[in-house]
Each structure stands twice: as C-alpha cells, then as structure tokens.
Design a protein around this motif. Structure first.
Motif, PDB file in Angstrom:
ATOM      1  N   GLU A 110       0.968  -1.285   0.114  1.00  0.00           N
ATOM      2  CA  GLU A 110      -0.034   0.015  -0.128  1.00  0.00           C
ATOM      3  C   GLU A 110       0.895   1.172  -0.010  1.00  0.00           C
ATOM      4  N   ILE A 111       1.938   1.176   0.564  1.00  0.00           N
ATOM      5  CA  ILE A 111       2.735   2.316   0.968  1.00  0.00           C
ATOM      6  C   ILE A 111       3.440   2.505  -0.606  1.00  0.00           C
ATOM      7  N   ALA A 112       3.942   1.644  -1.332  1.00  0.00           N
ATOM      8  CA  ALA A 112       4.736   1.585  -2.659  1.00  0.00           C
ATOM      9  C   ALA A 112       3.635   2.111  -3.582  1.00  0.00           C
ATOM     10  N   GLU A 113       2.456   1.779  -3.608  1.00  0.00           N
ATOM     11  CA  GLU A 113       1.396   2.263  -4.356  1.00  0.00           C
ATOM     12  C   GLU A 113       1.016   3.883  -4.073  1.00  0.00           C
ATOM     13  N   LYS A 119      10.372  -1.569  -6.255  1.00  0.00           N
ATOM     14  CA  LYS A 119      10.661  -2.592  -5.302  1.00  0.00           C
ATOM     15  C   LYS A 119      11.931  -2.515  -4.407  1.00  0.00           C
ATOM     16  N   LEU A 120      12.989  -1.948  -5.048  1.00  0.00           N
ATOM     17  CA  LEU A 120      14.234  -2.066  -4.727  1.00  0.00           C
ATOM     18  C   LEU A 120      14.215  -1.035  -3.450  1.00  0.00           C
ATOM     19  N   VAL A 127      14.568  -3.378   5.149  1.00  0.00           N
ATOM     20  CA  VAL A 127      15.821  -4.105   5.650  1.00  0.00           C
ATOM     21  C   VAL A 127      16.444  -3.111   6.708  1.00  0.00           C
ATOM     22  N   LYS A 128      16.367  -1.679   6.426  1.00  0.00           N
ATOM     23  CA  LYS A 128      17.069  -0.790   7.553  1.00  0.00           C
ATOM     24  C   LYS A 128      16.169  -1.001   8.786  1.00  0.00           C
ATOM     25  N   LEU A 129      14.788  -0.713   8.369  1.00  0.00           N
ATOM     26  CA  LEU A 129      14.042  -0.514   9.556  1.00  0.00           C
ATOM     27  C   LEU A 129      13.874  -1.767  10.528  1.00  0.00           C
TER      28      LEU A 129
END
Length: 275
Positions: A110-113, A119-120, A127-129
C-alpha cells in the motif's frame, strides 16, 4: 492487521477473562467453531457483523470498546525510541515517514502504491527498519511495527525536528484546504454549491478555571478517539464511494492571563502600533 483492531481484540480478550469465559463458551454462544473464534482473535480480520455479535454476548457497546481501548493505551504509556534509532531517523526523516506508515497499519504494498516506490526502494526501507528493530516480519510475511500504541519521540533533536515539520506541514495543509473552502462558500450560490467537501476553522480565547479546561480537554480527546475507532469499523463496512477523509486538527492550550502570547491573538489581522 490495523493497530486499532488489534487493541479492540485485546479488549475483547480481557473482557472474556473478566467474565471467566473461554473461547469454547463464546463459540457456543455464537454457534460457531472454536477454530473460528481463534481466527477472529488472532491475525485474521474480524468482520463488522462478527464484532457486533461478540459485543452482544459480552454486553458491550462500541463506545464501551473505544473507552476500554483508550484506557488500556493510557495505562501502558508510549514506548520510547532508543538513542540509536533516534540518531538514524533524525538524519533520515524519509525512513521515519515510512516507519510511521507501517505503524499506522499500512502494508508495504500500500505504501509503495501510494508513494510510487519501486521494489528496490521498498526493500531498502524494510531491511534498514528491521535492522533498527522498528519493524518485524511475522510468520505469514506480514510487516508490523514493533511498537504497540503511541511512539515516544523523546525530548531531543528528533522530537524537535519531527514536531516542527509536523506543525508546519499541517498548518500549510489547512491554509490551502480551508482557504479553498471559505472562498468557495462565500462565492458560490448555495443551490449550486459543492457539498462533497467541507472545512471550517475557528479560534477562541476563553477565560475559565484550569479544572474546567482540563475536563473539556479530556472529553475532546475521548470524542476524537471514538470517531477514529468508528472510522476503522466503517472502512470495512462501506464501499470506498461512500467514504470521505475527515482531517482533524486538534490544537488547544492554557496560558496565564499575563502571557505575552495572548497579544498575538488580538493582532491576527495586523499589528497595532503607534502611528
């Protein structure tokens, strides 16, 4: 699963314990299987009709649920970000924004959209979070915040940076939205006025005792919390075309009668000075 729904489920479990009811007892009352109850109380979605049925058995109203949820949240207190987490986030506020989206219950997809992320980039955020201990991936590959309830930003540079950006940003948002609404209301004939959006703004300076002010402030917080919880239920109950976004800016303060800040209230239209 949304954080608010998690809290509601926690309240339901506590109320079952308080009444010395087991999942088997609840299943019998609702004429469903025990695995169904376990799914409802677990990570699966809890439908609005099923929530109403459980509340009926427990003799609870939605208002009761909201009040109990708010009370549990207040007693726990907000979890505090560690020094390491704060140091990174203050230098990388975009990661803080991504984390807050996860904390509010949105999925990475949902955030990506919403923000048009590839995707990267999403993978780098996650990964960092996760390495910072801010999020975790469940066994069903669901991403969730490691914080239950409000997040304490501390009293250092992170809190000052975040709240400054937050106050400036919300101020700018309402400047644009309310200006549009007020000029539209004043310039368009009422018969042809568009009522799909509504905005209002007011500011009052009222003299009263500290006790009366604190009582009102508590009631105002409870009313907003109830509205927020109702929205989570209506989101699931109604189709998107039946919903709209209500944005509420809640700001109030109590000041001594001799505070110099109060002079700003009298000079909102312009500074009054010697000619």
């Amino acid at each position: 699963m949304d954080i608010q729904i998690q809290k509601i489920k926690s309240v339901l479990k506590e109320q079952l314990k308080k009444r010395k009811m087991t999942y088997e007892d609840l299943a019998q009352e609702l004429e469903v299987s025990v695995p169904t109850i376990k799914r409802w109380m677990g990570d699966h979605d809890l439908g609005l009709n099923d929530l109403f049925r459980i509340c009926e058995v427990l003799e609870l109203t939605l208002s009761d649920l909201h009040a109990l949820s708010a009370s549990a949240k207040a007693s726990q207190g907000p979890a505090r970000l560690s020094d390491e987490q704060q140091k990174f986030l203050v230098k990388n506020m975009n990661y803080l924004s991504f984390f807050l989206q996860i904390h509010d219950g949105r999925t990475p997809q949902e955030i990506a959209e919403r923000f048009k992320l590839n995707k990267l980039s999403v993978d780098k955020y996650l990964v960092k979070l996760e390495n910072l201990g801010l999020i975790k991936v469940t066994g069903k590959l669901r991403v969730k915040s490691t914080f239950d309830g409000a997040v304490n930003f501390g009293d250092g540079i992170l809190s000052k940076t975040y709240y400054k950006r937050w106050i400036d940003g919300t101020g700018g948002f309402f400047t644009n939205v309310i200006m549009d609404a007020l000029t539209k209301e004043a310039s368009i004939d009422e018969k042809t006025r568009d009522h799909k959006s509504h905005a209002t703004y007011s500011i009052q300076s009222i003299k009263l005792t500290q006790e009366s002010y604190m009582k009102w402030a508590q009631e105002a917080r409870a009313a907003i919390a109830q509205l927020h919880a109702i929205s989570k239920i209506e989101e699931k109950a109604y189709s998107p075309d039946k919903l709209f976004s209500a944005v509420i800016l809640n700001a109030h303060a109590s000041l001594p009668q001799d505070s110099e800040r109060l002079l700003q209230m009298d000079e909102l239209a312009g500074k009054i000075e010697n000619l």
